[in-house]
Design a protein around this motif. Structure first.
Motif, mmCIF file in Angstrom:
data_model
loop_
_atom_site.group_PDB
_atom_site.id
_atom_site.type_symbol
_atom_site.label_atom_id
_atom_site.label_comp_id
_atom_site.label_asym_id
_atom_site.label_seq_id
_atom_site.Cartn_x
_atom_site.Cartn_y
_atom_site.Cartn_z
ATOM 1 N N UNK A 1 0.837 -1.207 0.000
ATOM 2 C CA UNK A 1 0.000 0.000 0.000
ATOM 3 C C UNK A 1 0.874 1.260 0.000
ATOM 4 N N UNK A 2 1.986 1.240 0.722
ATOM 5 C CA UNK A 2 2.888 2.388 0.716
ATOM 6 C C UNK A 2 3.442 2.644 -0.684
ATOM 7 N N UNK A 3 3.858 1.587 -1.361
ATOM 8 C CA UNK A 3 4.415 1.738 -2.706
ATOM 9 C C UNK A 3 3.350 2.187 -3.698
ATOM 10 N N UNK A 4 2.125 1.662 -3.574
ATOM 11 C CA UNK A 4 1.041 2.097 -4.452
ATOM 12 C C UNK A 4 0.727 3.570 -4.227
ATOM 13 N N UNK A 5 0.716 4.012 -2.963
ATOM 14 C CA UNK A 5 0.487 5.427 -2.668
ATOM 15 C C UNK A 5 1.614 6.294 -3.231
ATOM 16 N N UNK A 6 2.839 5.796 -3.120
ATOM 17 C CA UNK A 6 3.990 6.534 -3.660
ATOM 18 C C UNK A 6 3.890 6.661 -5.174
ATOM 19 N N UNK A 7 3.517 5.573 -5.843
ATOM 20 C CA UNK A 7 3.367 5.601 -7.301
ATOM 21 C C UNK A 7 2.254 6.566 -7.705
ATOM 22 N N UNK A 8 1.121 6.539 -6.974
ATOM 23 C CA UNK A 8 -0.003 7.412 -7.310
ATOM 24 C C UNK A 8 0.358 8.888 -7.131
ATOM 25 N N UNK B 1 1.771 6.846 9.724
ATOM 26 C CA UNK B 1 2.433 6.150 8.617
ATOM 27 C C UNK B 1 1.968 6.721 7.280
ATOM 28 N N UNK B 2 0.690 7.072 7.179
ATOM 29 C CA UNK B 2 0.187 7.681 5.957
ATOM 30 C C UNK B 2 0.811 9.032 5.680
ATOM 31 N N UNK B 3 0.946 9.858 6.724
ATOM 32 C CA UNK B 3 1.606 11.160 6.564
ATOM 33 C C UNK B 3 3.055 10.975 6.132
ATOM 34 N N UNK B 4 3.735 10.051 6.759
ATOM 35 C CA UNK B 4 5.126 9.742 6.401
ATOM 36 C C UNK B 4 5.231 9.323 4.937
ATOM 37 N N UNK B 5 4.339 8.437 4.500
ATOM 38 C CA UNK B 5 4.401 7.904 3.138
ATOM 39 C C UNK B 5 4.072 8.968 2.098
ATOM 40 N N UNK B 6 3.012 9.734 2.320
ATOM 41 C CA UNK B 6 2.585 10.734 1.339
ATOM 42 C C UNK B 6 3.613 11.849 1.201
ATOM 43 N N UNK B 7 4.166 12.313 2.320
ATOM 44 C CA UNK B 7 5.175 13.380 2.246
ATOM 45 C C UNK B 7 6.421 12.896 1.519
ATOM 46 N N UNK C 1 5.759 12.735 -2.221
ATOM 47 C CA UNK C 1 5.876 14.028 -2.884
ATOM 48 C C UNK C 1 7.333 14.329 -3.226
ATOM 49 N N UNK C 2 8.234 14.029 -2.307
ATOM 50 C CA UNK C 2 9.657 14.253 -2.558
ATOM 51 C C UNK C 2 10.136 13.390 -3.717
ATOM 52 N N UNK C 3 9.716 12.127 -3.740
ATOM 53 C CA UNK C 3 10.088 11.230 -4.837
ATOM 54 C C UNK C 3 9.512 11.734 -6.156
ATOM 55 N N UNK C 4 8.236 12.178 -6.127
ATOM 56 C CA UNK C 4 7.606 12.691 -7.336
ATOM 57 C C UNK C 4 8.305 13.921 -7.875
ATOM 58 N N UNK D 1 10.413 -0.202 3.406
ATOM 59 C CA UNK D 1 9.940 0.811 2.458
ATOM 60 C C UNK D 1 11.036 1.831 2.163
ATOM 61 N N UNK D 2 11.717 2.292 3.193
ATOM 62 C CA UNK D 2 12.826 3.229 2.991
ATOM 63 C C UNK D 2 13.954 2.598 2.181
ATOM 64 N N UNK D 3 14.230 1.321 2.416
ATOM 65 C CA UNK D 3 15.265 0.635 1.626
ATOM 66 C C UNK D 3 14.918 0.651 0.140
ATOM 67 N N UNK D 4 13.666 0.354 -0.176
ATOM 68 C CA UNK D 4 13.229 0.305 -1.577
ATOM 69 C C UNK D 4 13.288 1.693 -2.204
ATOM 70 N N UNK D 5 12.796 2.706 -1.498
ATOM 71 C CA UNK D 5 12.787 4.073 -2.032
ATOM 72 C C UNK D 5 14.206 4.585 -2.231
ATOM 73 N N UNK D 6 15.074 4.344 -1.268
ATOM 74 C CA UNK D 6 16.455 4.814 -1.386
ATOM 75 C C UNK D 6 17.193 4.101 -2.514
ATOM 76 N N UNK D 7 16.916 2.816 -2.686
ATOM 77 C CA UNK D 7 17.517 2.088 -3.808
ATOM 78 C C UNK D 7 17.044 2.677 -5.135
#
Length: 244
Positions: A44-51, A104-110, A113-116, A225-231
């Motif tokens: 769900x975190x990755x799907x939210x990040x992609x969206x 966790x939702x606030x952490x993921x969405x913020x 945005x940085x990734x986007x 999740x942080x490992x995947x995003x940082x990679x």
């Protein structure tokens, strides 16, 4: 020999799950349930990040606002620090539902945005290459760690080395900000970061299998999740530098 007594216990209980690693004392069914819960949260975190990332990349006024205005730049700096600030109350409320999921939702969405915004001014080819390679590496390392754990390998020794490597990486990044060394240094930084976070995926997956308690599903999700995003961001920097 370690699995024979456990097999007798499983027969008495009516279960047939194999232990995840030698000398496993807890119930494999409970550990598998915990692992599934963590991976569902990460999905769900990755799907939210992609969206969120897709919206930021596709809606150009958003990226232009952050890149071309003073208020956008200030908001971007705030968004960078929000995930780290959110981890503080999350550490205190990680067992309190539904506050832990809200944080966790606030952490993921913020962070999304940085990734986007990082991807907003990157070509689609580079983003696609980074996504594909990240997916392949994460799946391969996850399967390898489960395979290695079942055969008795332990990766807890990686902790101090990875911590030291991250410190070196942070100093490297600080030097790069003060004294830019060009495209080659960016590629070197990206390669080092990719190797380090590959190590973290193995280390945190091993902890997921053996050491996280059942109440620590939020922390396990955040770590992986942080490992995947940082990679992904590390690979993105390599491909982007190679393309320029």
């Amino acid at each position: 020999m370690w699995n024979q007594p456990f097999g007798k216990t499983d027969l008495e209980r009516g279960g047939g799950a194999r232990p995840l690693y030698p000398m496993m004392l807890e119930s494999p069914e409970l550990r598998w349930s915990f692992i599934r819960k963590v991976y569902i949260i990460i999905a769900f975190q990755l799907l939210a990040t992609i969206a969120v990332g897709a919206v930021v990349v596709s809606v150009h006024p958003i990226a232009l606002f952050f890149a071309g205005t003073g208020a956008g730049l200030a908001l971007y700096i705030v968004l960078i620090f929000v995930p780290f600030i959110t981890l503080c109350p999350l550490y205190y409320y990680y067992q309190k539902h539904p506050v832990n999921y809200l944080l966790l939702g606030i952490f993921t969405v913020s962070l999304a945005f940085v990734v986007g915004l990082t991807c907003a001014f990157t070509s689609g080819k580079v983003i696609l290459e980074s996504v594909i390679l990240t997916t392949v590496v994460v799946v391969a390392l996850t399967l390898y760690t489960f395979w290695a754990a079942r055969r008795g390998h332990d990766f807890n020794f990686l902790g101090p080395f990875l911590f030291g490597a991250v410190l070196v990486l942070m100093v490297f990044a600080f030097i790069q900000i003060l004294f830019p060394l060009g495209k080659l240094s960016v590629m070197i930084y990206g390669c080092l970061a990719s190797i380090i976070f590959c190590g973290y995926i193995i280390y945190d997956t091993d902890n997921l299998i053996k050491r996280y308690s059942y109440d620590e599903y939020i922390w396990a999700s955040v770590s992986l999740y942080l490992d995947v995003i940082n990679l992904f961001l590390s690979l993105l920097s390599i491909f982007r530098a190679a393309e320029s």
